[in-house]
Design a protein around this motif. Structure first.
Motif, PDB file in Angstrom:
ATOM      1  N   GLY A   1     -82.889  29.057  47.960  1.00  0.00           N
ATOM      2  CA  GLY A   1     -82.735  28.171  49.103  1.00  0.00           C
ATOM      3  C   GLY A   1     -83.997  28.099  49.938  1.00  0.00           C
ATOM      4  N   PRO A   2     -83.923  27.401  51.085  1.00  0.00           N
ATOM      5  CA  PRO A   2     -85.100  27.255  51.945  1.00  0.00           C
ATOM      6  C   PRO A   2     -85.725  28.578  52.356  1.00  0.00           C
ATOM      7  N   HIS A   3     -84.893  29.618  52.548  1.00  0.00           N
ATOM      8  CA  HIS A   3     -85.433  30.925  52.937  1.00  0.00           C
ATOM      9  C   HIS A   3     -86.284  31.517  51.814  1.00  0.00           C
ATOM     10  N   ASP A   4     -85.921  31.249  50.561  1.00  0.00           N
ATOM     11  CA  ASP A   4     -86.719  31.735  49.430  1.00  0.00           C
ATOM     12  C   ASP A   4     -88.050  30.983  49.350  1.00  0.00           C
ATOM     13  N   ILE A   5     -88.013  29.689  49.626  1.00  0.00           N
ATOM     14  CA  ILE A   5     -89.246  28.897  49.632  1.00  0.00           C
ATOM     15  C   ILE A   5     -90.182  29.421  50.713  1.00  0.00           C
ATOM     16  N   ALA A   6     -89.637  29.648  51.907  1.00  0.00           N
ATOM     17  CA  ALA A   6     -90.456  30.133  53.016  1.00  0.00           C
ATOM     18  C   ALA A   6     -91.114  31.469  52.694  1.00  0.00           C
ATOM     19  N   ALA A   7     -90.408  32.295  51.910  1.00  0.00           N
ATOM     20  CA  ALA A   7     -90.945  33.610  51.532  1.00  0.00           C
ATOM     21  C   ALA A   7     -91.817  33.555  50.286  1.00  0.00           C
TER      22      ALA A   7
ATOM     23  N   ALA B   1     -71.110  37.089  44.984  1.00  0.00           N
ATOM     24  CA  ALA B   1     -70.361  37.818  46.004  1.00  0.00           C
ATOM     25  C   ALA B   1     -71.223  38.095  47.228  1.00  0.00           C
ATOM     26  N   THR B   2     -72.477  38.444  46.997  1.00  0.00           N
ATOM     27  CA  THR B   2     -73.394  38.692  48.111  1.00  0.00           C
ATOM     28  C   THR B   2     -73.631  37.426  48.920  1.00  0.00           C
ATOM     29  N   SER B   3     -73.751  36.289  48.237  1.00  0.00           N
ATOM     30  CA  SER B   3     -73.982  35.010  48.914  1.00  0.00           C
ATOM     31  C   SER B   3     -72.782  34.628  49.764  1.00  0.00           C
ATOM     32  N   VAL B   4     -71.584  34.836  49.213  1.00  0.00           N
ATOM     33  CA  VAL B   4     -70.363  34.533  49.970  1.00  0.00           C
ATOM     34  C   VAL B   4     -70.268  35.449  51.187  1.00  0.00           C
ATOM     35  N   ALA B   5     -70.544  36.723  51.000  1.00  0.00           N
ATOM     36  CA  ALA B   5     -70.469  37.675  52.105  1.00  0.00           C
ATOM     37  C   ALA B   5     -71.441  37.310  53.222  1.00  0.00           C
ATOM     38  N   ALA B   6     -72.606  36.803  52.853  1.00  0.00           N
ATOM     39  CA  ALA B   6     -73.605  36.431  53.853  1.00  0.00           C
ATOM     40  C   ALA B   6     -73.115  35.287  54.741  1.00  0.00           C
ATOM     41  N   LYS B   7     -72.277  34.414  54.178  1.00  0.00           N
ATOM     42  CA  LYS B   7     -71.698  33.308  54.953  1.00  0.00           C
ATOM     43  C   LYS B   7     -70.430  33.715  55.694  1.00  0.00           C
ATOM     44  N   GLY B   8     -69.851  34.862  55.328  1.00  0.00           N
ATOM     45  CA  GLY B   8     -68.689  35.366  56.040  1.00  0.00           C
ATOM     46  C   GLY B   8     -67.352  35.123  55.379  1.00  0.00           C
TER      47      GLY B   8
ATOM     48  N   ALA C   1     -68.381  25.284  52.278  1.00  0.00           N
ATOM     49  CA  ALA C   1     -68.799  24.257  53.223  1.00  0.00           C
ATOM     50  C   ALA C   1     -70.316  24.073  53.198  1.00  0.00           C
ATOM     51  N   ALA C   2     -71.046  25.170  52.956  1.00  0.00           N
ATOM     52  CA  ALA C   2     -72.504  25.125  52.973  1.00  0.00           C
ATOM     53  C   ALA C   2     -73.096  24.558  51.683  1.00  0.00           C
ATOM     54  N   VAL C   3     -72.504  24.897  50.525  1.00  0.00           N
ATOM     55  CA  VAL C   3     -73.145  24.544  49.250  1.00  0.00           C
ATOM     56  C   VAL C   3     -72.260  23.720  48.331  1.00  0.00           C
TER      57      VAL C   3
END
Length: 273
Positions: free
Chosen positions: A125-131, A217-224, A231-233
């Motif tokens: 995602g955008p955060h990976d691009i920024a990094a 699972a980690t991605s889902v947990a990060a969104k709560g 809703a996000a993806v």
């Protein structure tokens, strides 16, 4: 490092941080912006806004296409003067996830002008691009991928060469089918946990430290929650799942248990589409 002249189409959620990193790396970036607001955003990123696709390709060493859909890729690359404006020896990099046949159709039109074509769908995602840690799967001739690499390495690591033209799309589509299937299983797991009296947030936190852990699972947990993640993806997943199902049907391939698991979640994409 030699500064490159890079054209860019699709300065949106993913494209904007790509442009920012290309500019920061010292490259000269010219990006398509048809509205006043779009041109202002491009200027703020340090790039030069242009109003027509031909201006994006003129004099460019590389052109990056990062639009939303496969249909938009075909429109930009096949129904405008973009390819005709690009000089011989340049390379077209397509980040949009779609059918491998789209890349092949573009290459058929570009090859007479000695323009390399690389399908380069991304994971992240955008955060990976920024990094600078975006994952890119590249498909294309060795020389075309080599021409694309100095551009891609500005925001991607790893850049994985996975085979001939179209293979990048195939790897990305299989990846997304697997990811969507994992999300389907997580959705079912959350439902089961609820029936057993376990709170969703508690389950998601625990899974990250157990054998049921996964990137999904980690991605889902990060969104709560599952609902927040969808809703996000969901829009992106629906598009990619529809594409891989269509491709599999056309080629007579079987998705098997992947398809069943994907159907467990609410992607609104029926089998065989």
């Amino acid at each position: 490092m030699t500064a490159l002249r890079i054209g860019f189409i699709g300065v949106g959620r993913m494209g904007a941080p790509m442009v920012r990193r290309l500019v920061a790396a010292g490259h000269e970036v010219r990006a398509l912006g048809r509205s006043g607001d779009a041109r202002r955003r491009i200027t703020e990123l340090g790039a030069e806004p242009v109003s027509f696709t031909a201006a994006v390709g003129t004099g460019a060493d590389a052109v990056v296409v990062c639009v939303f859909s496969d249909a938009q890729v075909r429109e930009v690359c096949l129904d405008t003067p973009l390819l005709a404006s690009m000089p011989g020896g340049s390379v077209l990099i397509v980040h949009t996830t779609g059918s491998p046949r789209t890349a092949e159709d573009i290459a058929a039109q570009a090859n007479s002008s000695d323009i390399g074509v690389v399908d380069a769908p991304v994971s992240g995602g955008p955060h990976d691009i920024a990094a600078g840690t975006l994952t890119v799967f590249t498909g294309g001739a060795e020389d075309a991928v080599a021409r694309a690499f100095p551009v891609l390495r500005c925001y991607a690591d790893p850049v994985l060469a996975v085979g001939p033209l179209g293979t990048g799309q195939c790897v990305k589509l299989v990846n997304n089918a697997l990811f969507a299937a994992q999300l389907g299983l997580i959705t079912e797991a959350v439902q089961l946990a609820g029936e057993l009296g376990v709170d969703e947030a508690t389950l998601l936190s625990a899974l990250q430290r157990a054998s049921g852990a996964s990137r999904a699972a980690t991605s889902v947990a990060a969104k709560g929650s599952v609902a927040a993640f969808h809703a996000a993806v969901g829009e992106f997943l629906r598009k990619d799942v529809a594409t891989v199902r269509t491709l599999a049907a056309e080629l007579g391939a079987t998705m098997g248990a992947l398809d069943t698991a994907i159907d467990a979640q609410f992607l609104d994409t029926p089998r065989g589409v």
